[in-house]
Design an enzyme around this catalytic site. Structure first.
Site, PDB file in Angstrom:
ATOM      1  N   ASP A  42       0.843  -1.203   0.000  1.00 16.81           N
ATOM      2  CA  ASP A  42       0.000   0.000   0.000  1.00 16.81           C
ATOM      3  C   ASP A  42       0.881   1.257   0.000  1.00 16.81           C
ATOM      4  OD1 ASP A  42      -2.249   1.605   0.222  1.00 16.81           O
ATOM      5  OD2 ASP A  42      -2.700   1.070   2.301  1.00 16.81           O
ATOM      6  N   THR A 132      -0.781 -11.275   3.379  1.00 10.46           N
ATOM      7  CA  THR A 132       0.322 -12.147   3.846  1.00 10.46           C
ATOM      8  C   THR A 132       1.505 -11.381   4.440  1.00 10.46           C
ATOM      9  OG1 THR A 132       1.463 -12.197   1.718  1.00 10.46           O
ATOM     10  CG2 THR A 132      -0.230 -13.875   2.095  1.00 10.46           C
TER      11      THR A 132
HETATM   12  N1  AR6 Z   1       5.229  -5.292  -4.613  1.00  5.98           N
HETATM   13  C1  AR6 Z   1       4.699  -6.525  -4.430  1.00  5.98           C
HETATM   14  N2  AR6 Z   1       4.509  -7.089  -3.224  1.00  5.98           N
HETATM   15  C2  AR6 Z   1       4.869  -6.357  -2.141  1.00  5.98           C
HETATM   16  C3  AR6 Z   1       5.408  -5.049  -2.221  1.00  5.98           C
HETATM   17  C4  AR6 Z   1       5.595  -4.516  -3.536  1.00  5.98           C
HETATM   18  N3  AR6 Z   1       6.107  -3.301  -3.743  1.00  5.98           N
HETATM   19  N4  AR6 Z   1       5.642  -4.598  -0.963  1.00  5.98           N
HETATM   20  C5  AR6 Z   1       5.262  -5.575  -0.116  1.00  5.98           C
HETATM   21  N5  AR6 Z   1       4.813  -6.639  -0.822  1.00  5.98           N
HETATM   22  P1  AR6 Z   1       1.379  -6.044   3.030  1.00  5.98           P
HETATM   23  P2  AR6 Z   1      -1.238  -6.937   4.051  1.00  5.98           P
HETATM   24  C6  AR6 Z   1       4.268  -7.925  -0.351  1.00  5.98           C
HETATM   25  O1  AR6 Z   1       1.922  -5.939   4.405  1.00  5.98           O
HETATM   26  O2  AR6 Z   1      -0.622  -8.091   4.737  1.00  5.98           O
HETATM   27  C7  AR6 Z   1      -0.552  -1.882   4.929  1.00  5.98           C
HETATM   28  O3  AR6 Z   1      -0.130  -1.024   5.950  1.00  5.98           O
HETATM   29  C8  AR6 Z   1       4.611  -8.357   1.053  1.00  5.98           C
HETATM   30  O4  AR6 Z   1       5.894  -8.991   1.084  1.00  5.98           O
HETATM   31  O5  AR6 Z   1       1.693  -4.984   2.062  1.00  5.98           O
HETATM   32  O6  AR6 Z   1      -2.491  -7.163   3.237  1.00  5.98           O
HETATM   33  C9  AR6 Z   1      -1.992  -1.584   4.523  1.00  5.98           C
HETATM   34  O7  AR6 Z   1      -2.275  -0.217   4.599  1.00  5.98           O
HETATM   35  C10 AR6 Z   1       3.489  -9.354   1.335  1.00  5.98           C
HETATM   36  O8  AR6 Z   1       3.801 -10.632   0.795  1.00  5.98           O
HETATM   37  O9  AR6 Z   1      -0.252  -6.167   3.032  1.00  5.98           O
HETATM   38  C11 AR6 Z   1      -2.778  -2.376   5.521  1.00  5.98           C
HETATM   39  O10 AR6 Z   1      -2.935  -1.660   6.740  1.00  5.98           O
HETATM   40  C12 AR6 Z   1       2.302  -8.804   0.528  1.00  5.98           C
HETATM   41  O11 AR6 Z   1       2.857  -7.809  -0.336  1.00  5.98           O
HETATM   42  C13 AR6 Z   1      -1.920  -3.595   5.755  1.00  5.98           C
HETATM   43  O12 AR6 Z   1      -0.589  -3.206   5.440  1.00  5.98           O
HETATM   44  C14 AR6 Z   1       1.242  -8.144   1.387  1.00  5.98           C
HETATM   45  O13 AR6 Z   1       1.852  -7.458   2.470  1.00  5.98           O
HETATM   46  C15 AR6 Z   1      -2.305  -4.719   4.839  1.00  5.98           C
HETATM   47  O14 AR6 Z   1      -1.552  -5.852   5.152  1.00  5.98           O
END
Ligand code: AR6
Length: 180
Positions: A42, A132
């Site tokens: 995000d 995740t």
């Molecule tokens: N490109 C692709 N995948 C990514 C990237 C990127 N640039 N950055 C991280 N990931 P998360 P959630 C992966 O934490 O668990 C935020 O604060 C990461 O390694 O981004 O759904 C939001 O505002 C992981 O495998 O999302 C919400 O409050 C995956 O993306 C909360 O985090 C999801 O990790 C959502 O948590």
């Protein structure tokens, strides 16, 4: 971003890298119900898209989504500076042990996002591994849900033509390919 596998007769691509590099019709953002940004993917999407994205999210919160985006639902915005046509924001479930409907909510994130993509006529859509990261969903279980939800949605042959699952690391992509 580089492709590491192609599944479902070419309709599901598995890639490693940052989803902000995706070139296609839409990227899905693993957002939260507040919709006003955060960390993880995000944060990366908001940083790359620029302030117009946050302004549009604020307008949603001031109007149609006053209470926020419910978990498991999706909403589309413009893409700001990202090289796509739109951003599909979905709020994944926070992992709480599996007894709070997390699996159905995560499946809903995928199907609702794909429905939104279909409704806009998007042909190519990229997803991160929703829930995740910060939300703590076990990667193996999330992989099965992502794969099944996408396979089921694409089974009728309608849009999108191709879905890309983007993993941030090689090891996350391997977990997906082993677990699906
Ligand atoms: N490109 C692709 N995948 C990514 C990237 C990127 N640039 N950055 C991280 N990931 P998360 P959630 C992966 O934490 O668990 C935020 O604060 C990461 O390694 O981004 O759904 C939001 O505002 C992981 O495998 O999302 C919400 O409050 C995956 O993306 C909360 O985090 C999801 O990790 C959502 O948590």
């Amino acid at each position: 971003m580089r492709t590491v596998a192609v599944l479902l007769d070419g309709r599901l691509e598995v890639a490693v890298g940052s989803i902000t590099e995706f070139r296609g019709d839409a990227v899905v953002n693993a957002a939260n119900s507040g919709l006003l940004g955060g960390g993880g993917v995000d944060g990366a999407i908001h940083a790359a898209a620029g302030p117009e994205l946050l302004a549009e999210c604020r307008r949603l919160r001031d109007g149609p989504l006053r209470e926020g985006l419910p978990t498991g639902r999706a909403v589309v915005t413009g893409a700001g500076l990202l090289p796509v046509r739109g951003i599909i924001h979905t709020a994944g479930p926070v992992w709480a042990g599996g007894g709070r409907g997390e699996a159905a909510l995560l499946a809903s994130c995928y199907s609702e996002s794909l429905s939104a993509a279909r409704g806009r006529g998007y042909r190519t859509v990229a997803f991160p591994a929703v829930s995740t990261g910060i939300y703590g969903y076990p990667k193996e279980e999330a992989a099965r849900i992502a794969f099944e939800s996408i396979e089921r949605f694409l089974a009728d042959g309608g849009l999108p033509e191709r879905v890309t699952l983007v993993f941030f690391s090689e090891s996350d992509a391997s977990v997906f390919l082993r677990s699906r």
